[in-house]
Scaffold this active site. Sequence first.
Site, PDB file in Angstrom:
ATOM      1  N   ASP A 193       0.591  -1.004  -0.023  1.00 16.75           N
ATOM      2  CA  ASP A 193       0.040  -0.169   0.015  1.00 16.75           C
ATOM      3  C   ASP A 193       0.499   1.002  -0.095  1.00 16.75           C
ATOM      4  OD1 ASP A 193      -1.833   1.698   0.086  1.00 16.75           O
ATOM      5  OD2 ASP A 193      -2.994   0.502   2.007  1.00 16.75           O
ATOM      6  N   ASP A 232     -10.484   1.841  -4.578  1.00 13.65           N
ATOM      7  CA  ASP A 232     -11.392   1.817  -2.733  1.00 13.65           C
ATOM      8  C   ASP A 232     -12.328   1.858  -2.958  1.00 13.65           C
ATOM      9  OD1 ASP A 232      -8.775   1.539  -1.609  1.00 13.65           O
ATOM     10  OD2 ASP A 232      -8.770   3.014  -0.238  1.00 13.65           O
TER      11      ASP A 232
HETATM   12  C1  DGJ Z   1      -6.189   1.982   1.817  1.00 16.55           C
HETATM   13  C2  DGJ Z   1      -6.558   0.168   1.261  1.00 16.55           C
HETATM   14  O1  DGJ Z   1      -6.849   1.033   0.090  1.00 16.55           O
HETATM   15  C3  DGJ Z   1      -7.498  -0.014   1.553  1.00 16.55           C
HETATM   16  O2  DGJ Z   1      -7.520  -1.182   0.480  1.00 16.55           O
HETATM   17  C4  DGJ Z   1      -6.315  -0.602   2.705  1.00 16.55           C
HETATM   18  O3  DGJ Z   1      -5.513  -1.233   1.975  1.00 16.55           O
HETATM   19  C5  DGJ Z   1      -6.348   0.247   3.359  1.00 16.55           C
HETATM   20  N1  DGJ Z   1      -5.372   1.716   2.970  1.00 16.55           N
HETATM   21  C6  DGJ Z   1      -5.609  -0.302   4.723  1.00 16.55           C
HETATM   22  O4  DGJ Z   1      -5.065   1.422   5.643  1.00 16.55           O
END
Ligand code: DGJ
Length: 732
Positions: A475, A543
């Site tokens: 991430d 997301d």
């Molecule tokens: C942002 C990501 O896009 C999510 O899928 C998740 O992994 C969160 N971060 C976790 O903090």
Amino acid sequence: MIHHIRLLIFIFIAFALSLSARAAEKLFISINTENTSIVLEKNDTGDLMFMHYGLPTGDASQYGNYNSYRRVDYGTDPMAYPARGGRYYNEPALSVKYADTDANTELKYVSHKTSVPQKGVEQTDIILRDPKTALEVTLTYTAYQKEDVITAHTEITNKGGKTVTLENYASSCINLKAGKYLLTHFHGAWAGEMQTEHEQLTHGTKIIDNKMGVRTTHTENPSFMLSLDTEDFDENHGEVIAGALVWSGNYKMSFQIDEFDRLNIISGINPHACAYPLKKGESFITPDMIWTYSCAGAGQASRNLHDWARKYDLYSHGRMAPTLLNSWEGAYFDFTTPVLTGMIDDAAAMGLEMFVLDDGWFGTDYPRNSSRQGLGDWQLNTKKIPEGIEYLADYAHKKGLKFGIWIEPEMVNPKSNLAKKHPEWIVKSPGREATTTRNQWLLDLCNPEVQDFVFNVFDETMQLAVNKIDYIKWDCNRHVESFGSSFLREQSKFYVDYIQGLYSVLKRLRAKYPDVIVQSCSSGGGRVDYGALNYFDEVWTSDNTEGLSRVFIQYGTNMIYPACTTGSHVSDVPNHQTNNVTPLKFRFDIASAGRLGMELQPKKMSADDRAYAQRAIASYKRFRDLVEQGDLYRLVSPYDGDHYALMYVSKDKTRAVVFAYCIKYQGRARKPLIRLYGLDKDKSYSITELNTDTPSFWGDGQTFSGQWLINQGINPQLVKIYDSGIWYLEAK
Ligand code: DGJ
């Protein structure tokens, strides 16, 4: 003696004259794929001109008498790699400042050569030089024959005596002449990435760019399509050029229409705050710019890019993706071992193939129970998972599932041991505050010590369950602000060196872990580019997993990036991002058009919904190879009205899967007509609707000719908002 000297002088003059005659000779360089061609000309002043990109035009020497009717002393004919200064006044690809403060560069052709680095690939290297400063530029065009893709990059070498400063160092420049130019590009934001926008270019300069440093996509994506001589974006007809940059940092693409109505496209690293010094003998190699040309509409341009990417760019080469359950939206930070093993049980029961433990598993002094602390301290939180990561990996494997885990190695929370131990690793400018985003700071990947640290975060996480971690979700939840590196002497190298540092870590990791599946996530789709995909198997597309939003996000993303790279999950309702409620079938039907996963707490699902999920996952496995390896045909655009439809077809056109969605209720009479353009007209196909007991198309289970399905199409009863269907077609 005098006689001899006269003879020598005569020979010298004759030689010099023959050299200058040769210098004045025109020369043509053709860069060809099976169906496309770029033609360059070295003209009689030694400049390299860009003459053509499109369908082949035959013998290039025909350009020998080409007359643009421009004034020869005006200097506006299109250069192949225009440099600032001299006679050139349009947007330059290259701007250099020399030690004597001269800021002009005039590149002249020196030589070129063609080679075949591998079967089906032809490489042309052209050397240009500035006679005054000895700055040397090598333009490299690599032509991928079958895929009709040509990539271009540039190597700039300081062959002079003193340090020079590159102020602008684009990867590529192409020049086109058409009556109209329709630009299609992809803007976005967090949870709304890759929204497709079309605009007619007008005189002046249009720029798409990004200055966020480490996330290419939460504003614009480094890619576009350009339809020539039309005001309409057409999937199946007309000339379309697509471009994409292989770079995960700041980029800039400029589209300048000049007074002669020619369009100049310059693309590469963004020169913003990026002056790059080159000492004597040093070189800089720019990232590749990918080009493809189609004379059969935008659909073919996408298919060319997808074919090229699967064969030459993607780390995964399109290897099949396991379906998965991710813990994030189902548990967030709030879990213990039984919660996770319960999720694994449920994932196995529904037929999923992997479990991914997301954020929240680490941090001891500063347990990661929210986004406010713990990043940087990658030690297991034994209060949450006393049995250890190996226990979870074994548990998943025993259930027949692969196991994956989340990391965010480029970041640190101020509330962490790491931030206290290494304040000098944090990206910030001296005397200025280091701003937080999502409560976190960025680590300075320009610094080799930080590169080692980031490598070790991945490596040590893998050691938590040796040979048992199959997948890493990487991430990256913030961008660059107040840029500065305490390691670098020249701060203007920051933006480039960061990305090169990232790539060097990823290269080392890939050498050690070639088979681990790695996802590029960046608050969703913040790092979706062909540079990242050289190392990552897939991207977390967004997301936002809500079905309706995903229609638009996936439509745009898959225009450039193949579906084998785009993670798409079924999540809970009301959706956590948008609050929208869509039926489970709709959510599955849109997620199944990419790399299918789920991201919810299965315990909250009803028995019926779980049974439905099991059925939809089984169906997906039947056509997954088509989604990931097949040819994409966009059949109905979601921007055109009330429906979206697309299909994937196997290369031999014996199997296909069609997806259609109603995204707006506009009256009972509005039924889609979906013409299945991707089929073979000479084959017959059986058509079966999946995941439903009440088929929406009257011809379900019947066999039709390809010709019929292409020209008549199917007209399913998808009338109410969120009606959707998936059809599986097999040639008889
Ligand atoms: C942002 C990501 O896009 C999510 O899928 C998740 O992994 C969160 N971060 C976790 O903090």
